[in-house]
Design a protein around this motif. Structure first.
Motif, mmCIF file in Angstrom:
data_model
loop_
_atom_site.group_PDB
_atom_site.id
_atom_site.type_symbol
_atom_site.label_atom_id
_atom_site.label_comp_id
_atom_site.label_asym_id
_atom_site.label_seq_id
_atom_site.Cartn_x
_atom_site.Cartn_y
_atom_site.Cartn_z
ATOM 1 N N PRO A 28 0.818 -1.211 0.000
ATOM 2 C CA PRO A 28 0.000 0.000 0.000
ATOM 3 C C PRO A 28 0.847 1.254 0.000
ATOM 4 C CG PRO A 28 0.163 -0.877 2.219
ATOM 5 C CD PRO A 28 0.858 -1.853 1.312
ATOM 6 N N VAL A 29 0.317 2.316 -0.560
ATOM 7 C CA VAL A 29 0.930 3.626 -0.435
ATOM 8 C C VAL A 29 0.463 4.239 0.871
ATOM 9 C CG1 VAL A 29 1.160 5.905 -1.447
ATOM 10 C CG2 VAL A 29 1.003 3.905 -2.928
ATOM 11 N N PHE A 30 1.406 4.643 1.716
ATOM 12 C CA PHE A 30 1.047 5.162 3.025
ATOM 13 C C PHE A 30 0.615 6.618 2.886
ATOM 14 C CE2 PHE A 30 4.584 2.173 4.579
ATOM 15 C CZ PHE A 30 3.754 1.100 4.359
ATOM 16 N N THR A 31 -0.564 6.898 3.337
ATOM 17 C CA THR A 31 -1.078 8.258 3.252
ATOM 18 C C THR A 31 -1.439 8.757 4.629
ATOM 19 O OG1 THR A 31 -3.328 7.441 2.923
ATOM 20 C CG2 THR A 31 -2.012 7.864 0.948
ATOM 21 N N GLN A 32 -1.423 10.070 4.765
ATOM 22 C CA GLN A 32 -1.804 10.659 6.042
ATOM 23 C C GLN A 32 -3.309 10.510 6.246
ATOM 24 O OE1 GLN A 32 0.173 14.289 7.083
ATOM 25 N NE2 GLN A 32 -1.637 15.098 8.090
ATOM 26 N N ALA A 33 -3.688 10.179 7.469
ATOM 27 C CA ALA A 33 -5.090 9.919 7.765
ATOM 28 C C ALA A 33 -5.931 11.173 7.588
ATOM 29 C CB ALA A 33 -5.225 9.406 9.199
ATOM 30 N N ALA A 34 -7.193 10.948 7.179
ATOM 31 C CA ALA A 34 -8.115 12.071 7.014
ATOM 32 C C ALA A 34 -8.692 12.507 8.350
ATOM 33 C CB ALA A 34 -9.234 11.676 6.054
ATOM 34 N N THR A 35 -8.575 11.664 9.369
ATOM 35 C CA THR A 35 -9.080 12.017 10.700
ATOM 36 C C THR A 35 -8.223 13.127 11.284
ATOM 37 O OG1 THR A 35 -7.732 10.262 11.631
ATOM 38 C CG2 THR A 35 -10.011 9.719 11.107
ATOM 39 N N PRO A 36 -8.765 13.864 12.280
ATOM 40 C CA PRO A 36 -7.975 14.946 12.891
ATOM 41 C C PRO A 36 -6.647 14.431 13.426
ATOM 42 C CG PRO A 36 -10.261 15.043 13.606
ATOM 43 C CD PRO A 36 -10.111 13.765 12.849
ATOM 44 N N ALA A 37 -5.597 15.225 13.239
ATOM 45 C CA ALA A 37 -4.267 14.821 13.704
ATOM 46 C C ALA A 37 -4.250 14.728 15.218
ATOM 47 C CB ALA A 37 -3.238 15.843 13.232
ATOM 48 N N PRO A 38 -3.551 13.744 15.772
ATOM 49 C CA PRO A 38 -3.478 13.626 17.223
ATOM 50 C C PRO A 38 -2.717 14.788 17.847
ATOM 51 C CG PRO A 38 -2.039 12.027 16.141
ATOM 52 C CD PRO A 38 -2.852 12.664 15.077
ATOM 53 N N ASP A 39 -2.992 15.020 19.101
ATOM 54 C CA ASP A 39 -2.351 16.106 19.850
ATOM 55 C C ASP A 39 -0.856 15.829 19.951
ATOM 56 O OD1 ASP A 39 -1.466 17.987 21.641
ATOM 57 O OD2 ASP A 39 -2.976 17.574 23.171
ATOM 58 N N PRO A 40 -0.001 16.759 19.531
ATOM 59 C CA PRO A 40 1.442 16.512 19.586
ATOM 60 C C PRO A 40 2.013 16.588 20.992
ATOM 61 C CG PRO A 40 1.037 18.722 18.800
ATOM 62 C CD PRO A 40 -0.311 18.057 18.911
ATOM 63 N N GLY A 41 1.239 17.061 21.955
ATOM 64 C CA GLY A 41 1.750 17.172 23.306
ATOM 65 C C GLY A 41 2.636 18.383 23.479
ATOM 66 N N ALA A 42 3.201 18.496 24.666
ATOM 67 C CA ALA A 42 4.004 19.676 25.006
ATOM 68 C C ALA A 42 5.307 19.703 24.220
ATOM 69 C CB ALA A 42 4.305 19.658 26.496
ATOM 70 N N PRO A 43 5.753 20.897 23.816
ATOM 71 C CA PRO A 43 7.066 20.992 23.171
ATOM 72 C C PRO A 43 8.162 20.640 24.174
ATOM 73 C CG PRO A 43 6.194 23.189 23.609
ATOM 74 C CD PRO A 43 5.097 22.224 23.935
ATOM 75 N N LEU A 44 9.203 19.989 23.666
ATOM 76 C CA LEU A 44 10.326 19.594 24.513
ATOM 77 C C LEU A 44 11.538 20.467 24.210
ATOM 78 C CD1 LEU A 44 10.035 15.711 24.359
ATOM 79 C CD2 LEU A 44 9.282 17.237 26.176
ATOM 80 N N PRO A 45 12.368 20.704 25.191
ATOM 81 C CA PRO A 45 13.538 21.570 24.967
ATOM 82 C C PRO A 45 14.620 20.866 24.169
ATOM 83 C CG PRO A 45 13.589 20.660 27.184
ATOM 84 C CD PRO A 45 12.280 20.243 26.588
ATOM 85 N N LEU A 50 10.761 19.215 18.524
ATOM 86 C CA LEU A 50 10.296 17.986 19.159
ATOM 87 C C LEU A 50 9.175 18.260 20.156
ATOM 88 C CD1 LEU A 50 10.855 14.930 19.316
ATOM 89 C CD2 LEU A 50 12.414 15.409 21.221
ATOM 90 N N HIS A 51 8.144 17.397 20.119
ATOM 91 C CA HIS A 51 7.049 17.441 21.081
ATOM 92 C C HIS A 51 6.970 16.110 21.821
ATOM 93 C CE1 HIS A 51 4.818 21.185 19.814
ATOM 94 N NE2 HIS A 51 5.703 21.046 18.839
ATOM 95 N N GLU A 52 6.318 16.134 22.978
ATOM 96 C CA GLU A 52 6.226 14.958 23.825
ATOM 97 C C GLU A 52 5.657 13.753 23.075
ATOM 98 O OE1 GLU A 52 6.846 12.755 27.080
ATOM 99 O OE2 GLU A 52 7.169 14.917 27.227
ATOM 100 N N ALA A 53 4.576 13.963 22.331
ATOM 101 C CA ALA A 53 3.910 12.843 21.663
ATOM 102 C C ALA A 53 4.750 12.234 20.550
ATOM 103 C CB ALA A 53 2.568 13.290 21.098
ATOM 104 N N VAL A 450 19.565 6.370 20.422
ATOM 105 C CA VAL A 450 18.408 6.306 19.534
ATOM 106 C C VAL A 450 17.530 7.513 19.794
ATOM 107 C CG1 VAL A 450 16.404 4.968 18.824
ATOM 108 C CG2 VAL A 450 18.533 3.794 19.446
ATOM 109 N N SER A 451 17.317 8.322 18.763
ATOM 110 C CA SER A 451 16.669 9.627 18.898
ATOM 111 C C SER A 451 15.642 9.838 17.791
ATOM 112 C CB SER A 451 17.714 10.751 18.819
ATOM 113 O OG SER A 451 18.756 10.568 19.766
ATOM 114 N N VAL A 452 14.677 10.711 18.063
ATOM 115 C CA VAL A 452 13.693 11.150 17.075
ATOM 116 C C VAL A 452 14.010 12.595 16.727
ATOM 117 C CG1 VAL A 452 11.254 11.666 16.686
ATOM 118 C CG2 VAL A 452 11.915 9.550 17.860
#
Length: 481
Positions: A28-45, A50-53, A450-452
């Motif tokens: 399958p071709v991966f596509t972004q969901a049409a549903t509302p994007a999840p909450d990214p959470g608090a920004p991280l320093p 980068l956000h918590e989520a 290992v980092s995001v």
């Protein structure tokens, strides 16, 4: 080989669209969901954007319409691995080694690895490696002792063990004060890995071995020698337990220390002794809360013995390789989040190429060991880049990345996990990293694990982006005749 600049028709989305229109592709071709994007959470320093989520796999899976759609099914993975073994010269079939190797063949194999670096080398105290130490290390190769004909012997690895450039534990470094990257550390092998032994060091403490993905020196006490049929037949039949955690450990047992608290890394496959009598203890412990697995041990004379051991049910394992889906790729990669970077599998952890290959190994997918080999493997769906590719071409390819795609720059690999607000995000096992801070100065990060991170802001220098240095992107997808 110099690669020609790619034509627009080779760009992945056009290729995939055409294949889908012809009904040739199952992936399958991966596509972004049409549903509302999840909450990214608090920004991280510190880490840019980068956000918590973002540090959770569920956040990225929730952004996909098809997180549970198979990328490759089991038959397609088997075909992919067959193609890897047939087409990629970095994958070795030790079962196919001739009964006799010439001295030249053995010396050439050792010489291809054990060549003293031209750069200056230092020890852990920052002292230059003395000429006498170099002479002793090179003499331990014992190349003059290689007989005219060598009959490979076979063995199973009994514990996680380092693969080394030379037959020595001596750690060497190319920069004074940087003792993380040992230039003699190549990789590691794990319990149950199969090897062909073709030479011994002069001190008899090291073996030069061929394994499926690497040839190097391993300490002799990490290998148990057996007949070829027993070694190559180990684990050939199920049932199995596949390690699906970053690591798992056998149960502690004073009765059999050789299999006590043994580290098993992601993707290791162990045969299960399913017919073990329920009332019979294993190494002093009843087995109802564990799996009884079979492990190789080394006897005092170096010979192989297969013994039962307990793998607690609390450990992260599965009865088979995991289904290869975007959701599970994300979950497996995030199990390593925060693990210390280990060059060449040093520190009982792993490096960038070991990180991605062990993720894919938990799905039963075979990849070459090093980034240089992974990046150009002809068995994968490769998108190469040259200096002729424009910024627009590179940016478009990054925008089109799908979950699980592997992005290569010289000496490093990253795995794509998704797109947020115009940025492409990757998870990778990295020693460093840099980006421009709010003050306009480049931040030299010591991520060392290992980092995001987002890909677009990552800088290789003050003027060169990681994206500008991409050499290849590799993707797993179904291939048809």
């Amino acid at each position: 080989m110099i690669l020609a600049s790619r034509e627009p028709r080779r760009h992945w989305p056009r290729r995939l669209t055409l294949a889908l229109a012809l009904g040739l592709l199952a992936v399958p071709v991966f596509t972004q969901a049409a549903t509302p994007a999840p909450d990214p959470g608090a920004p991280l320093p510190y880490v840019i954007g980068l956000h918590e989520a973002y540090l959770t796999p569920d956040y990225w899976a929730a952004r996909l319409d098809n997180a549970d759609a198979p990328i490759l099914d089991r038959a397609q993975i088997q075909a992919q691995n067959a193609r890897m073994r047939a087409e990629d010269s970095h994958i070795q079939d030790i079962a196919a080694l001739p009964a006799q190797l010439s001295a030249t063949q053995v010396r050439d194999s050792i010489g291809a690895l054990s060549s003293w670096p031209k750069r200056a080398l230092y020890d852990e105290k920052g002292q230059a490696i003395a000429p006498g130490l170099r002479t002793a290390i090179e003499a331990n190769l014992d190349l003059d002792a290689v007989p005219a004909q060598v009959a490979p012997s076979y063995g199973l690895v009994v514990k996680r063990a380092a693969l080394r450039t030379f037959p020595t534990r001596q750690r060497v470094f190319s920069t004074v004060g940087d003792t993380d990257i040992d230039r003699f550390q190549e990789s590691a092998l794990f319990p149950g890995d199969k090897v062909a032994v073709v030479h011994r060091s002069a001190d008899d403490r090291w073996l030069f071995v061929h394994s499926e993905r690497y040839s190097a020196w391993i300490e002799a006490d990490a290998v148990a020698s057996g007949d070829k049929a027993t070694v190559l037949g180990y684990g050939a039949k199920g049932p199995y337990r596949i390690v699906t955690g970053a690591t798992a450990h056998t149960a502690y047992t004073p009765e059999e220390p050789r299999v006590s608290r043994l580290q098993l890394d992601m993707g290791v496959r162990l045969p299960v002794l399913a017919d073990w009598p329920a009332a019979e203890p294993v190494n002093g412990q009843q087995a109802h809360a564990s799996w009884v697995v079979q492990l190789p041990v080394r006897e005092a004379d170096g010979r192989l013995r297969l013994v039962p051991a307990l793998l607690p049910r609390s450990q992260d394992t599965a009865a088979d390789y995991l289904p290869l889906t975007p959701r599970l790729l994300l979950q497996q990669s995030f199990k390593f989040l925060g693990e210390r970077y280990g060059w060449g599998h040093d520190y009982d952890t792993r490096d960038c190429s070991g990180f991605v290959s062990e993720i894919y190994r938990s799905f039963g997918v075979l990849l070459p060991r090093n980034t240089s080999a992974q990046a150009i493997s002809p068995a994968l769906d490769r998108l190469p880049f040259t200096s002729k590719d424009s910024k627009a071409v590179r940016d478009r390819a990054v925008t089109d990345l799908q979950v699980g795609d592997l992005v290569y720059i010289p000496g490093h690999v990253m795995m794509a996990i998704g797109h947020v607000d115009g940025r492409t995000w990757v998870i990778h096992d990295t020693a460093g990293g840099s980006w421009f801070g709010a003050d306009g100065k480049r931040v030299q990060a010591h991520l060392n694990g290992v980092s995001v991170t987002p890909l677009e802001p990552m800088m290789a220098s003050d003027s060169v982006r990681y994206i500008d240095r991409i050499t290849n992107i590799q993707r797993l997808r179904a291939k048809n005749p």
